[in-house]
Design a protein around this motif. Structure first.
Motif, PDB file in Angstrom:
ATOM      1  N   THR A  93       0.800  -0.846   0.395  1.00  0.00           N
ATOM      2  CA  THR A  93       0.348   0.000   0.035  1.00  0.00           C
ATOM      3  C   THR A  93       1.136   1.434   0.287  1.00  0.00           C
ATOM      4  O   THR A  93       1.584   1.362   1.328  1.00  0.00           O
ATOM      5  N   TRP A 143      -4.809   1.864  -7.717  1.00  0.00           N
ATOM      6  CA  TRP A 143      -4.030   0.607  -7.678  1.00  0.00           C
ATOM      7  C   TRP A 143      -3.089   0.724  -8.865  1.00  0.00           C
ATOM      8  O   TRP A 143      -3.712   1.037  -9.802  1.00  0.00           O
ATOM      9  N   TRP A 152      -1.596  -1.129  -4.086  1.00  0.00           N
ATOM     10  CA  TRP A 152      -3.264  -0.662  -3.651  1.00  0.00           C
ATOM     11  C   TRP A 152      -2.421   1.155  -3.143  1.00  0.00           C
ATOM     12  O   TRP A 152      -1.653   1.472  -2.463  1.00  0.00           O
TER      13      TRP A 152
END
Length: 163
Positions: A93, A143, A152
């Motif tokens: 992320t 994404w 992400w």
């Protein structure tokens, strides 16, 4: 440092750089990847290669899966959940993501090659991270499929330059 060069069919070369601390860099075509390997008590080139080769084979397998995922996204598939991504593909992320260009890959003659587009942002620990080249990115920028992982990028944290 040991340098191992593999030449296939007399034209394609791959280079493997192994540092004494086990930091390995592999140059394959226009891609480069790095990893750590325990090379303690490996004294000969063959012993080092025995420890490095399985990691390279795994990284190549993951790269094939990432390329297939990028192709699937180009064909219209959109991921909605981390469980929909092959478990062998690393997922990360990146918050407060923004676009950048990999200037090391930037050519002298830009009409022959476009520079690699990357993302920069903060990881889960607030540390600045830079991605590898983006292979495909979602239209909403939530994404991205990069050369080495699936990323992400929460939409509320994306900082697009010039938008």
């Amino acid at each position: 440092m040991k340098t191992i060069t593999l030449i296939e069919d007399g034209e394609r070369a791959r280079s493997i750089y192994v540092r004494p601390d086990g930091d390995v860099t592999v140059f394959d075509r226009d891609r480069k990847f790095r990893f750590k390997v325990d090379i303690a008590r490996a004294e000969t080139t063959w012993q080092i290669l025995e420890r490095v080769a399985p990691v390279i084979a795994h990284a190549d397998s993951v790269r094939v899966k990432i390329d297939a995922l990028a192709d699937r996204c180009r064909a219209g598939w959109r991921p909605g959940d981390p469980d929909e991504i092959d478990p062998d593909i690393p997922q990360r992320t990146l918050r407060r993501a923004r676009f950048g260009i990999d200037l090391i890959r930037y050519p002298e003659f830009d009409e022959f090659y476009s520079p690699a587009t990357i993302l920069m942002g903060d990881d889960e620990n607030g540390q600045l991270q830079v991605t590898t080249e983006i292979l495909w990115i979602g239209a909403g920028r939530e994404w991205a499929v990069c050369e080495d992982c699936f990323l992400w990028t929460p939409p509320d944290g994306f900082e697009a330059q010039g938008d």
